[in-house]
Structure formats: C-alpha cells, structure tokens
Design a protein around this motif. Structure first.
Motif, PDB file in Angstrom:
ATOM      1  N   MET A  67      -6.707 -10.207   2.135  1.00 53.76           N
ATOM      2  CA  MET A  67      -6.866  -8.838   2.610  1.00 53.76           C
ATOM      3  C   MET A  67      -5.815  -8.489   3.651  1.00 53.76           C
ATOM      4  SD  MET A  67      -9.000  -7.510   0.695  1.00 53.76           S
ATOM      5  CE  MET A  67      -9.289  -5.915   1.460  1.00 53.76           C
ATOM      6  N   GLN A  68      -5.276  -9.472   4.347  1.00 54.07           N
ATOM      7  CA  GLN A  68      -4.189  -9.182   5.266  1.00 54.07           C
ATOM      8  C   GLN A  68      -2.971  -8.672   4.511  1.00 54.07           C
ATOM      9  OE1 GLN A  68      -4.157  -9.021   8.581  1.00 54.07           O
ATOM     10  NE2 GLN A  68      -2.028  -8.320   8.467  1.00 54.07           N
ATOM     11  N   LEU A  69      -2.658  -9.307   3.380  1.00 56.13           N
ATOM     12  CA  LEU A  69      -1.556  -8.834   2.543  1.00 56.13           C
ATOM     13  C   LEU A  69      -1.855  -7.438   1.999  1.00 56.13           C
ATOM     14  CD1 LEU A  69      -0.718 -12.115   0.590  1.00 56.13           C
ATOM     15  CD2 LEU A  69       0.676 -11.013   2.365  1.00 56.13           C
ATOM     16  N   VAL A 126      -9.451  -0.949   5.818  1.00 54.76           N
ATOM     17  CA  VAL A 126     -10.317  -2.098   5.581  1.00 54.76           C
ATOM     18  C   VAL A 126     -10.851  -2.611   6.910  1.00 54.76           C
ATOM     19  CG1 VAL A 126     -10.461  -4.421   4.612  1.00 54.76           C
ATOM     20  CG2 VAL A 126      -9.026  -2.679   3.505  1.00 54.76           C
ATOM     21  N   VAL A 127     -12.124  -2.358   7.146  1.00 58.84           N
ATOM     22  CA  VAL A 127     -12.751  -2.768   8.399  1.00 58.84           C
ATOM     23  C   VAL A 127     -14.042  -3.546   8.143  1.00 58.84           C
ATOM     24  CG1 VAL A 127     -11.753  -0.901   9.781  1.00 58.84           C
ATOM     25  CG2 VAL A 127     -13.909  -0.509   8.562  1.00 58.84           C
ATOM     26  N   GLY A 128     -14.280  -3.921   6.875  1.00 60.04           N
ATOM     27  CA  GLY A 128     -15.511  -4.603   6.506  1.00 60.04           C
ATOM     28  C   GLY A 128     -15.419  -6.116   6.630  1.00 60.04           C
ATOM     29  N   THR A 129     -16.434  -6.789   6.104  1.00 63.42           N
ATOM     30  CA  THR A 129     -16.541  -8.239   6.257  1.00 63.42           C
ATOM     31  C   THR A 129     -15.469  -9.004   5.484  1.00 63.42           C
ATOM     32  OG1 THR A 129     -18.152  -8.360   4.445  1.00 63.42           O
ATOM     33  CG2 THR A 129     -19.028  -8.117   6.678  1.00 63.42           C
ATOM     34  N   ASP A 174     -10.846 -10.453   6.710  1.00 62.94           N
ATOM     35  CA  ASP A 174     -10.126 -11.698   6.963  1.00 62.94           C
ATOM     36  C   ASP A 174     -10.112 -12.622   5.745  1.00 62.94           C
ATOM     37  OD1 ASP A 174      -9.594 -11.019   9.669  1.00 62.94           O
ATOM     38  OD2 ASP A 174     -11.623 -11.645  10.235  1.00 62.94           O
ATOM     39  N   TRP A 175     -10.519 -12.105   4.592  1.00 64.09           N
ATOM     40  CA  TRP A 175     -10.607 -12.946   3.399  1.00 64.09           C
ATOM     41  C   TRP A 175      -9.228 -13.360   2.899  1.00 64.09           C
ATOM     42  CZ3 TRP A 175      -8.571 -12.259  -1.495  1.00 64.09           C
ATOM     43  CH2 TRP A 175      -9.016 -13.170  -2.473  1.00 64.09           C
ATOM     44  N   ASP A 219       1.150   0.306  -8.046  1.00 63.95           N
ATOM     45  CA  ASP A 219      -0.154  -0.232  -7.662  1.00 63.95           C
ATOM     46  C   ASP A 219      -0.307  -0.302  -6.143  1.00 63.95           C
ATOM     47  OD1 ASP A 219      -2.560  -1.769  -7.680  1.00 63.95           O
ATOM     48  OD2 ASP A 219      -1.900  -2.776  -9.509  1.00 63.95           O
ATOM     49  N   GLU A 220      -1.519   0.027  -5.671  1.00 64.66           N
ATOM     50  CA  GLU A 220      -1.807  -0.231  -4.262  1.00 64.66           C
ATOM     51  C   GLU A 220      -1.814  -1.731  -3.976  1.00 64.66           C
ATOM     52  OE1 GLU A 220      -5.685   0.934  -2.912  1.00 64.66           O
ATOM     53  OE2 GLU A 220      -6.609   0.588  -4.857  1.00 64.66           O
ATOM     54  N   ALA A 221      -2.026  -2.541  -5.011  1.00 67.12           N
ATOM     55  CA  ALA A 221      -1.796  -3.984  -4.899  1.00 67.12           C
ATOM     56  C   ALA A 221      -0.297  -4.200  -5.083  1.00 67.12           C
ATOM     57  CB  ALA A 221      -2.596  -4.742  -5.940  1.00 67.12           C
ATOM     58  N   THR A 222       0.427  -4.138  -3.985  1.00 62.46           N
ATOM     59  CA  THR A 222       1.886  -4.237  -4.027  1.00 62.46           C
ATOM     60  C   THR A 222       2.303  -5.654  -4.426  1.00 62.46           C
ATOM     61  OG1 THR A 222       1.995  -4.826  -1.694  1.00 62.46           O
ATOM     62  CG2 THR A 222       2.101  -2.469  -2.232  1.00 62.46           C
ATOM     63  N   PRO A 223       3.557  -5.848  -4.865  1.00 65.12           N
ATOM     64  CA  PRO A 223       3.998  -7.184  -5.288  1.00 65.12           C
ATOM     65  C   PRO A 223       3.739  -8.281  -4.268  1.00 65.12           C
ATOM     66  CG  PRO A 223       5.599  -5.557  -5.980  1.00 65.12           C
ATOM     67  CD  PRO A 223       4.592  -4.819  -5.137  1.00 65.12           C
ATOM     68  N   ALA A 224       3.896  -7.971  -2.979  1.00 69.36           N
ATOM     69  CA  ALA A 224       3.660  -8.997  -1.963  1.00 69.36           C
ATOM     70  C   ALA A 224       2.212  -9.452  -1.928  1.00 69.36           C
ATOM     71  CB  ALA A 224       4.067  -8.473  -0.584  1.00 69.36           C
ATOM     72  N   THR A 225       1.271  -8.582  -2.338  1.00 70.63           N
ATOM     73  CA  THR A 225      -0.149  -8.951  -2.270  1.00 70.63           C
ATOM     74  C   THR A 225      -0.531  -9.952  -3.340  1.00 70.63           C
ATOM     75  OG1 THR A 225      -1.016  -7.202  -3.720  1.00 70.63           O
ATOM     76  CG2 THR A 225      -0.693  -6.631  -1.398  1.00 70.63           C
ATOM     77  N   TRP A 226       0.121  -9.875  -4.504  1.00 73.08           N
ATOM     78  CA  TRP A 226      -0.245 -10.800  -5.583  1.00 73.08           C
ATOM     79  C   TRP A 226       0.774 -11.910  -5.798  1.00 73.08           C
ATOM     80  CZ3 TRP A 226       3.449 -10.400  -9.381  1.00 73.08           C
ATOM     81  CH2 TRP A 226       4.072  -9.162  -9.584  1.00 73.08           C
TER      82      TRP A 226
END
Length: 318
Positions: free
Chosen positions: A143-145, A226-229, A232-233, A254-261
C-alpha cells in the motif's frame, strides 16, 4: 440455431460462522483437464458485480468459473458492527479456503483484481496445495507503493481538482460534493475509462456506498486517500515464496502504476506480465475480449501440468 449458454447457480455457504454468497458458472461443453477458476473481487468490499463478466471464461475456456462476494459486502453476511481488527487479510484467506471446501474444489486457478490480486498473493505465499496458478490483475504489492503511485497521478490532475482534494482531506470533509466531484476526475482517468459508468461497476459501487464498512475500515474513503487498516500492508518481502506460475496484468493508465506491481515481476520466481495499452484499472471492463484472451491463454498453459501423472482429475464443484 440457439446459442448455448452456461449453467449458472448461486447459493450461500456457511463460512466462519457467517454466510458467503457464491456463484458457479458451468460451461455447456467442459474441456477435459480444464481446472476451475476462482475470481477474487476488489475493494476490499466492492462485491463481485464489477468482475461478473469474467464468467464468460466458462464458455470460452470450457472451465467452471466461481465468483463470490467476500464477507461484509454484496450478498454475503454484512457485519457493520465488527471491530476494525476483525477485518484482516487472514480473514479473507480463511474465507477463500472455506469456499473451496464448501464447493468441493481440490485444485484451481485464482484470478484476483485490485484488492483481489493482493488477496491472491496472500493466499499464494502460504503455498496451499489447491492453488495451481495465480493471475494478479491491476494490483499493488504494497500500500505504500500504491499511495506513492496515487500521489504521482494526483500531481498530474488539473490544479483546481488537486486543490479541492487537498482542502477537503485536510478538513476531513471527504463527503462534500466538491470533493466527490474531484475524485470522479481521478476515477475517469485511472479507474474506469468508460463513459457513462459501466453498469457492473456502478452496481458494485452502489453496494459499497450503501454499506461501506469493509472498504472504509480497510482502505479509506476512496481509491487514493488510504487511511484504513491496510495502509501498512505489504507482501513484497514474501513474494519469493510464491510457488505457482503467476500472470501480472495492468493497464497503461492504471491507478496501479508500474512501480506498484514491479515487485511481483521482480520477486515471484515463475512470472509473466502484460500491459494493456489505453486501459486503466478496470481493464477487464474496458477491453473485455482482449483481457479474457490473455487470461485464457495463461490458464490453458497451466492446466495440463497441474496434476502429476497418475492423479485423478480433481472434482468439479458440487
């Protein structure tokens, strides 16, 4: 000549003291050796409706396709009074295995979209014998990414939109109409680039908004605040434990950018990836035929190698 249609059956299963709604789509002409596909929806808490079109893989690949609404959303048991600590990845890992047991599935492929891909990774790092392959679709490895990617995309929004987002987040007024309108600018660019909103996506979104316990508790008010539980996942350090062939897909916008995956591609031993030009987070809605073709080829490539010589074919869902 009438077009053959698959058999679609839905029911609830007892899961962890609650009820999980499942839908099983069975092809009219099952292909020998084609193992079931279990689809994990996103959110968390968005229900299965927006990934319902993946049921077309049943007829297209000759395999059973299973959808289910995860606990807390859709047609499954809602638990609005459950404490925040109840909603953990382990809860949903346990639910997945309970669904397999309830349907009598011994081996399967898993496809997870967004949060569903995160859940799929959580399942895979535990190396269950039931898992044959994994498709991670439009998902981050941490989730940090995800938050860093969202910040990058937010910086590209028009100045007035950025200002509205920042003002209302600072004030805690994330239900203000101005804030909600600003979020839609982001969504139209990076979540689902279909106008008007695809009805399947609208159905999942409406259910989540009507009872947002899971989404608001684990994620937050929207896709990029993102402020939920889960804030920090991360599964990054555990990815080398994934022991099954894995497909990673994403959209160009994608909102899931290349760095995230990227960690999925870098750390999973047996992995392939595919980016869909012109698509965003809901690639399967924006480019459904192309998306299913990529997934179908991946599934077919890993059906026949799944069962060791001499093993009986795994049973279909009861």
């Amino acid at each position: 000549m009438p077009v053959a249609t698959p058999t679609v059956e839905s029911r609830t299963l007892p899961v962890l003291g609650h009820e999980t709604w499942v839908q099983v789509t069975t092809p009219t002409a099952p292909r020998p050796g084609a193992l079931p596909l279990v689809v994990l929806h996103g959110g968390p808490g968005m229900a299965h409706d927006y990934v319902a079109n993946l049921a077309a893989l049943a007829q297209e690949t000759g395999r059973t396709v299973v959808h289910y609404d995860q606990l807390g959303c859709g047609r499954s048991t809602h638990l609005p009074d459950a404490p925040a600590e109840f909603w953990t990845p382990q809860l949903f890992v346990d639910e997945f295995h309970a669904v397999l047991t309830g349907l009598g599935i011994e081996r399967c492929h898993v496809l997870g979209q967004s949060w569903g891909g995160m859940l799929g990774a959580e399942i895979a790092v535990r190396r269950p014998a039931s898992l044959v392959s994994l498709a991670i679709c439009n998902s981050p490895a941490s989730m940090q990414l995800w938050v860093e990617g969202a910040a990058q995309l937010r910086a590209e929004l028009p100045a007035d939109v950025r200002d509205a987002l920042e003002r209302h987040e600072a004030a805690g007024t994330t239900t203000d109409p101005e804030y909600l309108a600003a979020t839609q600018v982001f969504y139209a660019r990076h979540v689902c680039r279909i106008t008007p909103t695809h009805p399947d996506f609208a159905a999942s979104e409406a259910q989540m908004e009507a009872e947002p316990t899971v989404y608001h508790t684990m994620n937050g008010p929207n896709e990029f605040h993102v402020v939920g539980t889960l804030r920090d996942w991360s599964v990054v350090d555990r990815l080398p434990a994934v022991a099954v062939p894995t497909l990673v897909v994403a959209g160009e916008f994608d909102e899931a950018t290349p760095a995230t995956w990227a960690p999925f591609v870098e750390r999973i031993p047996d992995v392939t990836s595919h980016v869909f030009p012109g698509a965003s987070h809901c690639t399967h809605l924006e480019q459904p035929e192309e998306f299913r073709a990529v997934v179908a080829a991946f599934l077919a490539a890993h059906d026949d190698a799944a069962a060791p010589a001499g093993d009986e074919e795994p049973g279909e869902p009861r």
